[in-house]
Write an enzyme that holds these catalytic residues in place. Structure first.
Site, PDB file in Angstrom:
ATOM      1  N   ARG A  27      32.987  -7.258  20.028  1.00  0.00           N
ATOM      2  CA  ARG A  27      32.530  -5.922  19.406  1.00  0.00           C
ATOM      3  C   ARG A  27      31.838  -6.011  18.277  1.00  0.00           C
ATOM      4  NH1 ARG A  27      38.073  -3.118  20.000  1.00  0.00           N
ATOM      5  NH2 ARG A  27      37.477  -1.635  18.193  1.00  0.00           N
ATOM      6  N   ASN A 101      40.186   0.439  10.584  1.00  0.00           N
ATOM      7  CA  ASN A 101      39.069   0.841  11.390  1.00  0.00           C
ATOM      8  C   ASN A 101      38.462   2.351  11.358  1.00  0.00           C
ATOM      9  OD1 ASN A 101      36.889   0.953  13.280  1.00  0.00           O
ATOM     10  ND2 ASN A 101      38.394   1.306  15.040  1.00  0.00           N
ATOM     11  N   GLU A 487      11.871   7.860  26.548  1.00  0.00           N
ATOM     12  CA  GLU A 487      12.907   7.217  26.662  1.00  0.00           C
ATOM     13  C   GLU A 487      13.743   6.953  28.010  1.00  0.00           C
ATOM     14  OE1 GLU A 487      14.412   5.565  24.530  1.00  0.00           O
ATOM     15  OE2 GLU A 487      16.479   5.033  24.841  1.00  0.00           O
ATOM     16  N   LYS A 491      14.289   2.990  29.489  1.00  0.00           N
ATOM     17  CA  LYS A 491      15.405   2.855  29.693  1.00  0.00           C
ATOM     18  C   LYS A 491      15.311   2.106  31.330  1.00  0.00           C
ATOM     19  CE  LYS A 491      18.276   3.046  26.698  1.00  0.00           C
ATOM     20  NZ  LYS A 491      16.991   2.465  25.768  1.00  0.00           N
ATOM     21  N   GLU A 494      13.178  -1.118  31.191  1.00  0.00           N
ATOM     22  CA  GLU A 494      13.752  -2.507  30.710  1.00  0.00           C
ATOM     23  C   GLU A 494      15.062  -2.705  31.598  1.00  0.00           C
ATOM     24  OE1 GLU A 494      15.487  -1.786  26.554  1.00  0.00           O
ATOM     25  OE2 GLU A 494      15.892   0.202  27.018  1.00  0.00           O
ATOM     26  N   HIS A 510      -4.563  16.208  32.861  1.00  0.00           N
ATOM     27  CA  HIS A 510      -5.590  15.476  32.430  1.00  0.00           C
ATOM     28  C   HIS A 510      -5.736  14.036  32.798  1.00  0.00           C
ATOM     29  CE1 HIS A 510      -6.314  18.824  29.771  1.00  0.00           C
ATOM     30  NE2 HIS A 510      -5.220  18.680  29.782  1.00  0.00           N
TER      31      HIS A 510
HETATM   32  C1  F6R Z   1      15.446  -0.120  24.089  1.00  0.00           C
HETATM   33  C2  F6R Z   1      15.796  -0.814  22.727  1.00  0.00           C
HETATM   34  C3  F6R Z   1      14.579  -1.216  21.866  1.00  0.00           C
HETATM   35  C4  F6R Z   1      14.960  -1.206  20.273  1.00  0.00           C
HETATM   36  C5  F6R Z   1      13.676  -1.653  19.365  1.00  0.00           C
HETATM   37  C6  F6R Z   1      14.069  -1.396  17.897  1.00  0.00           C
HETATM   38  O1  F6R Z   1      16.610  -0.083  24.649  1.00  0.00           O
HETATM   39  O2  F6R Z   1      17.070  -1.637  22.528  1.00  0.00           O
HETATM   40  O3  F6R Z   1      13.229  -0.732  22.014  1.00  0.00           O
HETATM   41  O4  F6R Z   1      15.151   0.255  20.141  1.00  0.00           O
HETATM   42  O5  F6R Z   1      13.738  -2.944  19.644  1.00  0.00           O
HETATM   43  O6  F6R Z   1      15.385  -2.185  17.650  1.00  0.00           O
HETATM   44  P1  F6R Z   1      15.960  -1.690  16.288  1.00  0.00           P
HETATM   45  O7  F6R Z   1      16.375  -0.324  16.271  1.00  0.00           O
HETATM   46  O8  F6R Z   1      16.984  -2.589  16.002  1.00  0.00           O
HETATM   47  O9  F6R Z   1      15.031  -1.964  15.286  1.00  0.00           O
END
Ligand code: F6R
Length: 618
Positions: A27, A101, A487, A491, A494, A510
């Protein structure tokens, strides 16, 4: 979120509790601690950092043998990740130990009251107030201590979300737990019983579990598990047999952490607002550490971030400029310092980072501070470098994000940006109180709407499988739908390792429209037809343009928006919401789509190739 273990039985409580904490390590956490009830005394040890630190400390200074104990791995929210803020927390007399928590929203008030009555606090946490409240509720009047009753009385005074577990020197062989909006499950063993934040902590000892309901208190002895509500009435609980193996148990039964984290988004969004949206409709960002005068002096805002966090920044720009009329730029942190930006004392830099350790963002903020600009960090990791080096911080409360690809981190970053924008508007008087109240009300409704989106994802999953062999997917959006398109494409890249690009829908003609050919999947994020109708109609026109050239159109549109239907091969419905808040809903199907497609293509969803969760190089 934090890991919680409690044990009463015949084995070494320390061994059971530490083993349970190890099972909860997945976690994520930043400190760990235990408390054992031995010979009528509490023995505790707690250390910042990994469980190994606690274990070496225990090896150096062993605690007495005990068969009752509690243990905790902490994900810091209130107060940095230090030894003194690690749980358990004790009362003034060292009689009661508490682990927790969640977030106790009214802790500042309770703390002030307790201090006024002479209590000495020894941490910066919200949790510690519970130990002192339990001290008052169990204070000797000659009668035996009823810890469960004391816990019920304390819980009735708490606001927020919490799982609490406590043990008391005058209530031997007993561990008491309580829960509201935060998980707690009991494990029924043979001559021993367990409490934990999830079954992974005790699955090697027993598979018989008792799920607790909302607002319940549980008393656990070696022989019994007794559940009541906060008023002491018998509570309803569900007994079940855990079928999962250990690895599935860690993921809460999901195949991937990412799926679990996608489903946690309603809670993560709610937690990020917790304690910040007052009942009066005003915002309270007490931990922000920038004075109202500082905020009134701001004449320019620059958001710096990378990847998904950068997309949250793009959404922020629309909201901040609309609500505050302060010019707001958004810049990739990796580019920022190399272009010699114009910065002054009145520039507010908003650095967004889930991990708080991203080197590009850190270097950009250091550059900004050298030029006298003030930096406000939006971060999910308490005590990490970026908030430490910033002038102010607003923490998102997403809990640990284990999957490399950010999901709940992203939605909570957007919420935090909204909170910053609204707070600035409140302080600077650029919005009337009732206008801010209206947005706050809309924000409060978002967790339930995200849950509605999540409940209707089967067709999206089917689509992800159907399109698994596509070579490219294009995403279109306007206004805040544009960052959503970016975004969605990120996703897919990656996770599915597939060519994907997000475009501002108006930019298509364009150039990018040349990419459209027969069957190319195009996912369009359509704004609400209400409010900014022009925006809606423009995206529908763009949809027609790509459909006329053979694209396979997948449309994310509000319920009731029938205008998209003639131009959509597939419509994914999301609940109605104000345009600015729509990314909190429209992003979710794109996360699910990418996850499903990656799985269909046989990829490791949680650990995509070449990527790291925390990018600590420039
Ligand atoms: C995409 C992802 C990365 C992070 C980026 C910034 O899913 O996780 O693009 O958003 O590396 O990371 P942080 O937010 O930890 O600075």
């Amino acid at each position: 979120m934090c890991g919680i273990v409690g044990y009463v039985g015949g084995q070494s409580a320390l061994d059971v509790v530490v083993e349970g904490l190890r099972r909860l390590e997945y976690r994520g956490y930043d400190s760990a601690g235990v408390a054992l009830l031995a010979d009528g005394k509490l023995a505790t040890d707690k250390k910042a950092g990994k469980l190994a630190n606690l274990e070496s400390s225990l090896a150096e200074s062993p605690l007495p043998a005990a068969t009752t104990g509690i243990g905790h791995t902490r994900w810091a929210t209130h107060g940095g990740p230090t030894d003194r803020n690690a749980h358990p927390h004790l009362d003034c007399t060292g009689s009661v130990a508490v682990i927790h928590n969640g977030i106790i929203e009214n802790f500042a008030l309770l703390r002030a009251e307790l201090e006024g009555r002479g209590h000495q606090m020894s941490s910066d946490t919200d949790t510690e107030v519970v130990a002192h409240l339990l001290e008052e509720e169990t204070r000797g009047n000659g009668e035996a201590v009823d810890l469960a009753d004391a816990m019920r009385r304390v819980c009735r005074r708490l606001e927020g979300s919490f799982t609490l577990v406590a043990t008391h020197v005058d209530a031997p062989e007993l561990v008491v737990g309580a829960r509201r909006n935060s998980p707690l499950v009991a494990g029924r063993g043979n001559g021993e019983n367990f409490l934990a934040s999830d079954v992974a902590a005790f699955i090697t000892h027993t598979r018989e579990a008792v799920e607790l309901g909302q607002d319940q208190v549980v008393e656990v002895t070696a022989k019994s598990i007794t559940v009541t509500d906060f008023d002491g009435n018998p509570g309803e609980s569900r007994e079940y047999h855990v079928e999962w193996d250990l690895s599935a148990a860690e993921k809460g039964g999901y195949d991937y952490f990412m799926l679990k984290e996608i489903d946690e988004q309603p809670q993560a969004v709610a937690d990020t607002m917790l304690g910040r949206l007052g009942a009066d409709g005003r915002l309270h960002l007490d931990e922000m550490r920038l004075s109202d005068d500082d905020l009134r002096a701001v004449d320019k805002i620059i958001v710096i971030a990378c990847g998904t966090a950068f997309h949250a920044g793009l959404v922020a720009k629309y909201a901040i400029e609309h609500w505050t009329r302060i010019p707001c730029e958004v810049e990739l942190a990796s580019e920022f310092r190399y272009r010699d930006p114009v910065l002054t004392r009145s520039t507010l830099i908003v650095a967004i980072s889930q991990s708080g350790e991203t080197m590009d963002t850190l270097m950009a903020l250091r550059h900004a501070r050298e030029q006298q600009a003030r930096v406000l960090a939006i971060c999910n990791t308490n005590g990490s470098t970026i908030p430490r080096e910033s002038d102010a911080v607003l923490y998102t409360h997403a809990g640990p994000e284990v999957a490399v690809a950010s999901t709940k981190g992203y939605l909570t970053q957007i919420v935090a940006c909204f909170l910053v924008g609204l707070y600035l508007a409140q302080v600077r008087g650029t919005k009337f109180g009732d206008e801010i109240r209206a947005v706050v009300d809309d924000l409060r409704g978002m967790p339930a709407k995200i849950s509605d989106v999540l409940a209707s994802m089967d067709p999206v999953r089917a689509l992800g499988r159907e399109l698994r062999d596509a070579t490219s997917v294009l995403f279109l959006g306007r206004h805040v739908g544009y960052p959503t398109a970016l975004e969605g494409a990120l996703k897919l890249k990656e996770l599915a390792y597939m060519h994907a690009e997000g475009f501002a829908a108006g930019e298509l003609k364009h150039g990018p429209i040349a990419l459209i050919e027969d069957g190319v999947p195009v996912i369009a994020v359509v704004p609400s037809p209400r409010g900014r109708g022009v925006l809606h109609d423009k995206v529908v026109s763009n949809l027609q343009e790509v459909r006329a050239r053979g694209a396979r159109t997948i449309v994310i549109a509000e319920e009731g928006d029938t205008a998209v239907e003639p131009y959509a091969d597939t419509v994914i419905r999301i609940p109605q919401s104000p345009t600015l808040l729509q990314p909190l809903l429209s992003t979710v199907p794109l996360q699910v789509f990418a996850c499903e497609m990656a799985d269909a293509r046989g990829h490791d969803v949680d650990q995509p190739r070449n990527l790291a969760k925390s990018v600590t190089v420039e």
